[in-house]
Design an enzyme around this catalytic site. Sequence first.
Site, PDB file in Angstrom:
ATOM      1  N   ASP A   1       4.759 -14.115  11.841  1.00  0.00           N
ATOM      2  CA  ASP A   1       3.421 -14.591  11.470  1.00  0.00           C
ATOM      3  C   ASP A   1       2.419 -13.429  11.625  1.00  0.00           C
ATOM      4  O   ASP A   1       1.947 -13.151  12.720  1.00  0.00           O
ATOM      5  CB  ASP A   1       3.080 -15.775  12.392  1.00  0.00           C
ATOM      6  CG  ASP A   1       1.713 -16.371  12.118  1.00  0.00           C
ATOM      7  OD1 ASP A   1       0.896 -15.736  11.433  1.00  0.00           O
ATOM      8  OD2 ASP A   1       1.463 -17.486  12.622  1.00  0.00           O
TER       9      ASP A   1
ATOM     10  N   LYS B   1      -7.192  -0.904  11.815  1.00  0.00           N
ATOM     11  CA  LYS B   1      -6.600  -1.373  10.556  1.00  0.00           C
ATOM     12  C   LYS B   1      -5.405  -0.496  10.187  1.00  0.00           C
ATOM     13  O   LYS B   1      -4.366  -0.970   9.750  1.00  0.00           O
ATOM     14  CB  LYS B   1      -7.660  -1.344   9.448  1.00  0.00           C
ATOM     15  CG  LYS B   1      -7.238  -1.975   8.141  1.00  0.00           C
ATOM     16  CD  LYS B   1      -6.544  -1.045   7.183  1.00  0.00           C
ATOM     17  CE  LYS B   1      -6.231  -1.731   5.859  1.00  0.00           C
ATOM     18  NZ  LYS B   1      -5.444  -0.894   4.945  1.00  0.00           N
TER      19      LYS B   1
ATOM     20  N   GLU C   1       0.824  -1.214   0.000  1.00  0.00           N
ATOM     21  CA  GLU C   1       0.000   0.000   0.000  1.00  0.00           C
ATOM     22  C   GLU C   1       0.860   1.266   0.000  1.00  0.00           C
ATOM     23  O   GLU C   1       1.726   1.432   0.864  1.00  0.00           O
ATOM     24  CB  GLU C   1      -0.905  -0.008   1.246  1.00  0.00           C
ATOM     25  CG  GLU C   1      -1.866   1.156   1.289  1.00  0.00           C
ATOM     26  CD  GLU C   1      -2.875   1.051   2.443  1.00  0.00           C
ATOM     27  OE1 GLU C   1      -3.252  -0.063   2.831  1.00  0.00           O
ATOM     28  OE2 GLU C   1      -3.275   2.124   2.942  1.00  0.00           O
TER      29      GLU C   1
ATOM     30  N   HIS D   1      -2.504  10.135  -1.089  1.00  0.00           N
ATOM     31  CA  HIS D   1      -2.480   8.917  -1.915  1.00  0.00           C
ATOM     32  C   HIS D   1      -2.330   9.293  -3.384  1.00  0.00           C
ATOM     33  O   HIS D   1      -1.560   8.703  -4.115  1.00  0.00           O
ATOM     34  CB  HIS D   1      -3.819   8.170  -1.782  1.00  0.00           C
ATOM     35  CG  HIS D   1      -3.806   7.124  -0.714  1.00  0.00           C
ATOM     36  ND1 HIS D   1      -2.854   6.142  -0.654  1.00  0.00           N
ATOM     37  CD2 HIS D   1      -4.635   6.899   0.319  1.00  0.00           C
ATOM     38  CE1 HIS D   1      -3.101   5.361   0.375  1.00  0.00           C
ATOM     39  NE2 HIS D   1      -4.179   5.804   0.991  1.00  0.00           N
TER      40      HIS D   1
HETATM   41  C1  MEV Z   1      -5.927   2.916   5.119  1.00  0.00           C
HETATM   42  O1  MEV Z   1      -5.197   1.771   4.776  1.00  0.00           O
HETATM   43  C2  MEV Z   1      -5.858   3.167   6.616  1.00  0.00           C
HETATM   44  C3  MEV Z   1      -6.757   4.276   7.138  1.00  0.00           C
HETATM   45  O2  MEV Z   1      -8.100   4.058   6.687  1.00  0.00           O
HETATM   46  C4  MEV Z   1      -6.691   4.222   8.642  1.00  0.00           C
HETATM   47  C5  MEV Z   1      -7.717   5.099   9.342  1.00  0.00           C
HETATM   48  O3  MEV Z   1      -8.765   5.384   8.778  1.00  0.00           O
HETATM   49  O4  MEV Z   1      -7.424   5.452  10.513  1.00  0.00           O
HETATM   50  C6  MEV Z   1      -6.350   5.625   6.612  1.00  0.00           C
END
Ligand code: MEV
Length: 428
Positions: free
Chosen positions: A278, A262, A84, A377
């Site tokens: 892992d 995430k 990413e 991005h």
């Molecule tokens: C994208 O991979 C991760 C984000 O969505 C994390 C977040 O929203 O805190 C930018």
Amino acid sequence: MAEKSSNISGFYKLTVAERLAVVKEYAGLTDEEANMVGNTGALPTDLVDRMIENVVGTMPLPLGIATNFQVNGRDYLVPMAIEEPSVVAAASNLAKIARKQGGFHTSHSGSVMIGQIQLVGVSDPHGTRAKILQHKADIMSRADACDPVLVKFGGGARDVVVRVIETMSGPMVITHLIIDTKDAMGANAVNTMAEAVAPYLEQITGGRVILRIISNLATYRLARAWAVFDKEELGGDEVVDGMVKAYHFAAADPFRCATHNKGIMNGISAVVIATGNDFRAVEAGAHSYAATSEGSYKPLTKWERTKEGHLIGSIELPMAVGLVGGATKVHPTARVNVKILGIKGANELGEVMAAVGLAQNAAALRALATEGIQKGHMRLHARNMAAQAGAPVEIVDEVVRRLTELKKFDFGTAETVVQQVKKERGLK
Ligand code: MEV
């Protein structure tokens, strides 16, 4: 035409090259495509073939180095393997901001894992629990006997905890072997011990053991980190306020919290993968800890303001990673990545990973609370497009500027813009 069958007898017995030939034929791959898959890069083919089954090649990932990390006063370059864009840059940026107020400070709760043994078929679960605990010393020495090397290095059984749980099949007696696995992630050691101890539990209790397996909710193996992020460097009071409110949103709403966590794992998993650990185990540990440590699913980080108005962040999560055993010692690139990190022990590795997770989360919250994440991005995406469309280095910035202005990031537009800029500057 007959349907192709995936039931390929003896596939596992073939060599890597033979398997690839079968897949090439099956999927109609071109020579170029087959060579791409079959290229094992830094991994000797026979090594890859021993690592997993039915190997036909490898799947490379970009490896980036996050800069600026200072943890407990020591500097680290952090290898991150991830597909990413923006993740490595974001971690590096926020690590730079954290440096101003002293970098990251970390601690850990040890390298202790849990092995679970599921016992069923007893009419007196609480009496059974008491019987098992009465034999604690014996159980621990039986576990230790499985791994004299671990014991020699100071690891081994630390405790036995027995829980009675209610299930759809009635009460079950769950024994936890609490094992210090030192610099190993420990799944092999713990699973071996759980399997070895199980018949003894059946003998003591008259019950029947079913599962004997490590738990990824590694609550005795927590890594923690905290850092202060300078408010001016972050962009001022309003940005800090937005970041704290973004955290409050996650703390109040599981839909947001999943994405918050995430983003943390974007950073952590990239280091976990780069070091041959892992990542599924670490992800499972992180999310199960987030779901249980405070009763319902919560952010793995906390964000507050210091009395000076700076942003202070902290993180705590299970970090079942190791430096011995597993792919870390086997995978040549993982070994080099550990060398780049200059890490000496598994606990230190877990702590640096926690610091990366905190930086990653800070970066995401700052972007989300200000310009949004798409702009960053898209800038990176535009750079990729410019390069792919043949922009020489000296015009990349200008091409990116124009693509951003046009809000068009497709290859065709990039090619047109590259030609325009080249023409204007008299470049071939
Ligand atoms: C994208 O991979 C991760 C984000 O969505 C994390 C977040 O929203 O805190 C930018």
